[in-house]
Design a protein around this motif. Structure first.
Motif, short mmCIF file in Angstrom:
data_model
loop_
_atom_site.label_atom_id
_atom_site.label_comp_id
_atom_site.label_asym_id
_atom_site.label_seq_id
_atom_site.Cartn_x
_atom_site.Cartn_y
_atom_site.Cartn_z
N LEU A 86 8.02 9.11 5.58
CA LEU A 86 8.99 8.08 5.22
C LEU A 86 8.67 7.42 3.88
N ALA A 87 7.38 7.35 3.54
CA ALA A 87 6.95 6.78 2.26
C ALA A 87 5.54 7.28 2.00
N TYR A 88 5.26 7.62 0.76
CA TYR A 88 3.93 8.10 0.40
C TYR A 88 2.98 6.92 0.19
N CYS A 89 1.72 7.14 0.45
CA CYS A 89 0.76 6.05 0.41
C CYS A 89 0.12 5.88 -0.96
N LYS A 90 -0.25 4.63 -1.23
CA LYS A 90 -1.14 4.29 -2.32
C LYS A 90 -2.52 4.04 -1.68
N ASP A 91 -3.48 3.64 -2.49
CA ASP A 91 -4.76 3.21 -1.91
C ASP A 91 -4.53 1.89 -1.16
N GLY A 129 0.80 -1.22 0.00
CA GLY A 129 0.00 0.00 0.00
C GLY A 129 0.82 1.27 0.00
N LEU A 130 2.15 1.13 -0.07
CA LEU A 130 3.03 2.29 -0.03
C LEU A 130 3.93 2.34 -1.26
N TYR A 131 4.27 3.54 -1.66
CA TYR A 131 5.34 3.71 -2.63
C TYR A 131 6.66 3.36 -1.93
N PRO A 132 7.75 3.15 -2.67
CA PRO A 132 9.03 2.81 -2.03
C PRO A 132 9.46 3.89 -1.03
N PRO A 133 10.26 3.50 -0.01
CA PRO A 133 10.74 4.49 0.96
C PRO A 133 11.41 5.68 0.27
N ILE A 134 11.21 6.85 0.83
CA ILE A 134 11.81 8.06 0.27
C ILE A 134 13.32 8.01 0.52
#
Length: 204
Positions: A147-152, A47-52
């Motif tokens: 730390l990481a942006y969310c997806k749905d 549910g998350l994009y890769p860590p920033i």
């Protein structure tokens, strides 16, 4: 859904645009990158994009608006007002952590008080230059680092359980400058050009 896709839905209006932002960066402070890396395994979640990555970690103090809405001259005038205001501020050492879930995983920054003074000074300076009607009207500023942006996703319990297994000590850092930047989305992160760094004085 417990989380709304950061880039695909919540901030889809930014696609193809560049923003004026005021951010606090962490360059030259490896303890922040080390702390973020310690969470990388815990936030490996569908549910998350890769860590920033470390070079893109930042604390957004204020998104002003699109660069088409505020001219370079106006923003230069804003920083001119901000410089003496920030030079006279006292900024203690700050603490990054603990984590909580706010769409995606974020780290709280404390003490909040000195940072809220910076936030208020930015808004006041913008109002002095462009007037009350054109001044941004953000929601309450809560100092944090994403730390990481969310997806749905609808698995907040799973993400919480994963983060709860981590044992990461909060990191101390210094905020001795505020960066005025031009920022744009470049999945899975934001990228930017620094226009001007404004020192925050009286650091201790």
């Amino acid at each position: 859904k417990m989380a709304i896709d950061h880039f695909g839905k919540r901030y889809a209006f930014q696609k193809g645009h560049t923003d004026w932002n005021f951010n606090i960066m962490f360059d030259g402070q490896p303890q922040v990158a080390k702390m973020a890396a310690a969470y990388a395994g815990a936030i490996d979640h569908p549910g998350l994009y890769p860590p920033i990555p470390a070079e893109r970690l930042h604390m957004t103090v204020l998104r002003v608006g699109f660069t088409t809405e505020y001219t370079d001259a106006e923003m230069a005038a804003v920083t001119g007002l901000l410089r003496p205001k920030l030079a006279g501020m006292e900024m203690p050492e700050l603490v990054l952590g603990p984590w909580w879930i706010w769409g995606g995983p974020v780290l709280h920054v404390t003490p909040e008080g000195p940072l809220i003074k910076v936030f208020d000074a930015i808004l006041k300076s913008i109002e002095e230059i462009v007037g009350k009607k054109r001044t941004p009207k953000p929601q309450r500023f809560i100092p944090h680092v994403t730390l990481a942006y969310c997806k749905d996703y609808d698995d907040e319990i799973g993400l919480h359980a994963s983060l709860s297994k981590t044992d990461v000590e909060p990191a101390r850092f210094r905020a001795d400058k505020l960066s005025m930047i031009k920022q744009w989305p470049s999945l899975p992160v934001y990228k930017w050009d620094v226009v001007e760094d404004i020192p925050i004085g009286q650091a201790r």
